[in-house]
Write a protein that holds these residues in place. Sequence first.
Motif, PDB file in Angstrom:
ATOM      1  N   GLY A  39       0.827  -1.195   0.000  1.00  9.51           N
ATOM      2  CA  GLY A  39       0.000   0.000   0.000  1.00  9.51           C
ATOM      3  C   GLY A  39       0.863   1.247   0.000  1.00  9.51           C
ATOM      4  O   GLY A  39       2.080   1.197   0.266  1.00  9.51           O
ATOM      5  N   VAL A  40       0.231   2.377  -0.279  1.00  7.38           N
ATOM      6  CA  VAL A  40       0.940   3.659  -0.291  1.00  7.38           C
ATOM      7  C   VAL A  40       1.587   3.924   1.067  1.00  7.38           C
ATOM      8  O   VAL A  40       2.731   4.374   1.142  1.00  7.38           O
ATOM      9  N   ASP A  41       0.867   3.602   2.154  1.00 12.70           N
ATOM     10  CA  ASP A  41       1.416   3.864   3.489  1.00 12.70           C
ATOM     11  C   ASP A  41       2.674   3.050   3.759  1.00 12.70           C
ATOM     12  O   ASP A  41       3.630   3.548   4.362  1.00 12.70           O
ATOM     13  N   LEU A  42       2.696   1.809   3.287  1.00 15.32           N
ATOM     14  CA  LEU A  42       3.869   0.959   3.478  1.00 15.32           C
ATOM     15  C   LEU A  42       5.062   1.501   2.692  1.00 15.32           C
ATOM     16  O   LEU A  42       6.187   1.570   3.214  1.00 15.32           O
ATOM     17  N   VAL A  43       4.829   1.895   1.449  1.00 11.45           N
ATOM     18  CA  VAL A  43       5.906   2.457   0.622  1.00 11.45           C
ATOM     19  C   VAL A  43       6.407   3.756   1.242  1.00 11.45           C
ATOM     20  O   VAL A  43       7.615   3.983   1.357  1.00 11.45           O
ATOM     21  N   GLN A  44       5.485   4.608   1.681  1.00 11.44           N
ATOM     22  CA  GLN A  44       5.883   5.871   2.318  1.00 11.44           C
ATOM     23  C   GLN A  44       6.720   5.592   3.557  1.00 11.44           C
ATOM     24  O   GLN A  44       7.764   6.217   3.765  1.00 11.44           O
ATOM     25  N   GLY A  45       6.297   4.637   4.377  1.00  8.41           N
ATOM     26  CA  GLY A  45       7.054   4.307   5.590  1.00  8.41           C
ATOM     27  C   GLY A  45       8.461   3.827   5.277  1.00  8.41           C
ATOM     28  O   GLY A  45       9.421   4.203   5.950  1.00  8.41           O
ATOM     29  N   GLY A  46       8.587   3.008   4.228  1.00  5.15           N
ATOM     30  CA  GLY A  46       9.913   2.540   3.833  1.00  5.15           C
ATOM     31  C   GLY A  46      10.808   3.675   3.370  1.00  5.15           C
ATOM     32  O   GLY A  46      12.000   3.703   3.680  1.00  5.15           O
ATOM     33  N   LEU A  47      10.232   4.623   2.636  1.00  5.18           N
ATOM     34  CA  LEU A  47      11.019   5.767   2.177  1.00  5.18           C
ATOM     35  C   LEU A  47      11.442   6.651   3.340  1.00  5.18           C
ATOM     36  O   LEU A  47      12.572   7.146   3.385  1.00  5.18           O
ATOM     37  N   VAL A  48      10.547   6.843   4.303  1.00  6.11           N
ATOM     38  CA  VAL A  48      10.894   7.644   5.486  1.00  6.11           C
ATOM     39  C   VAL A  48      12.030   6.981   6.245  1.00  6.11           C
ATOM     40  O   VAL A  48      12.960   7.650   6.712  1.00  6.11           O
ATOM     41  N   GLU A  49      12.000   5.639   6.344  1.00  2.70           N
ATOM     42  CA  GLU A  49      13.102   4.908   6.998  1.00  2.70           C
ATOM     43  C   GLU A  49      14.423   5.137   6.293  1.00  2.70           C
ATOM     44  O   GLU A  49      15.484   5.100   6.917  1.00  2.70           O
ATOM     45  N   LEU A  50      14.369   5.374   4.975  1.00  2.00           N
ATOM     46  CA  LEU A  50      15.590   5.643   4.209  1.00  2.00           C
ATOM     47  C   LEU A  50      16.040   7.100   4.335  1.00  2.00           C
ATOM     48  O   LEU A  50      17.038   7.484   3.752  1.00  2.00           O
ATOM     49  N   GLY A  51      15.264   7.911   5.069  1.00  2.00           N
ATOM     50  CA  GLY A  51      15.655   9.300   5.286  1.00  2.00           C
ATOM     51  C   GLY A  51      14.943  10.312   4.410  1.00  2.00           C
ATOM     52  O   GLY A  51      15.289  11.495   4.422  1.00  2.00           O
ATOM     53  N   VAL A  52      13.945   9.874   3.636  1.00  2.00           N
ATOM     54  CA  VAL A  52      13.195  10.792   2.785  1.00  2.00           C
ATOM     55  C   VAL A  52      12.195  11.538   3.665  1.00  2.00           C
ATOM     56  O   VAL A  52      11.514  10.916   4.483  1.00  2.00           O
ATOM     57  N   PRO A  53      12.085  12.870   3.536  1.00  2.00           N
ATOM     58  CA  PRO A  53      11.095  13.617   4.323  1.00  2.00           C
ATOM     59  C   PRO A  53       9.682  13.071   4.088  1.00  2.00           C
ATOM     60  O   PRO A  53       9.343  12.672   2.962  1.00  2.00           O
ATOM     61  N   PRO A  54       8.836  13.025   5.124  1.00  2.00           N
ATOM     62  CA  PRO A  54       7.512  12.404   5.024  1.00  2.00           C
ATOM     63  C   PRO A  54       6.635  12.932   3.877  1.00  2.00           C
ATOM     64  O   PRO A  54       5.983  12.141   3.193  1.00  2.00           O
ATOM     65  N   GLY A  55       6.598  14.233   3.652  1.00  2.00           N
ATOM     66  CA  GLY A  55       5.769  14.786   2.580  1.00  2.00           C
ATOM     67  C   GLY A  55       6.225  14.313   1.212  1.00  2.00           C
ATOM     68  O   GLY A  55       5.414  13.897   0.373  1.00  2.00           O
ATOM     69  N   LEU A  56       7.522  14.358   0.975  1.00  2.00           N
ATOM     70  CA  LEU A  56       8.073  13.894  -0.299  1.00  2.00           C
ATOM     71  C   LEU A  56       7.865  12.389  -0.439  1.00  2.00           C
ATOM     72  O   LEU A  56       7.522  11.895  -1.512  1.00  2.00           O
ATOM     73  N   ALA A  57       8.036  11.658   0.658  1.00  2.00           N
ATOM     74  CA  ALA A  57       7.836  10.209   0.632  1.00  2.00           C
ATOM     75  C   ALA A  57       6.402   9.879   0.229  1.00  2.00           C
ATOM     76  O   ALA A  57       6.165   8.932  -0.523  1.00  2.00           O
TER      77      ALA A  57
END
Length: 120
Positions: A39-57
């Motif tokens: 889901g979008v939330d899972l992908v966003q969470g993974g990107l945030v873990e990689l250091g991507v800012p939440p909005g951009l993620a």
Amino acid sequence: FPAKMEQPLRDAQAMSGLQIAASAPPEHCSHLTRHHTEGVDLVQGGLVELGVPPGLARVVAEDDRRIGLRMYLLDNSGSTSASDGTRLQDVGGNRFCIQRCTRWEEICLLAEDHARWNLR
């Protein structure tokens, strides 16, 4: 695009007959997109873990649903041997420094980062 670039882009588009558009297919073209199990939330969470800012993620995760296949073309022409590239070096303690490198090294590091991100 910045306002000062909009008119030149429209002029170039009109002269060439080419359309300037997003690289992902429109959402109504579901036959051109891959079907995610994430889901979008899972992908966003993974990107945030990689250091991507939440909005951009969030934006990237939403766009990710519409991208069928990513292909990268790496330029290894003679100009990539120039030593005017830069790379971030992790020096620990959540600190980084900028180091000089060749353009080719810079390209390879970017490709490796993308491969690592896509494996997660």
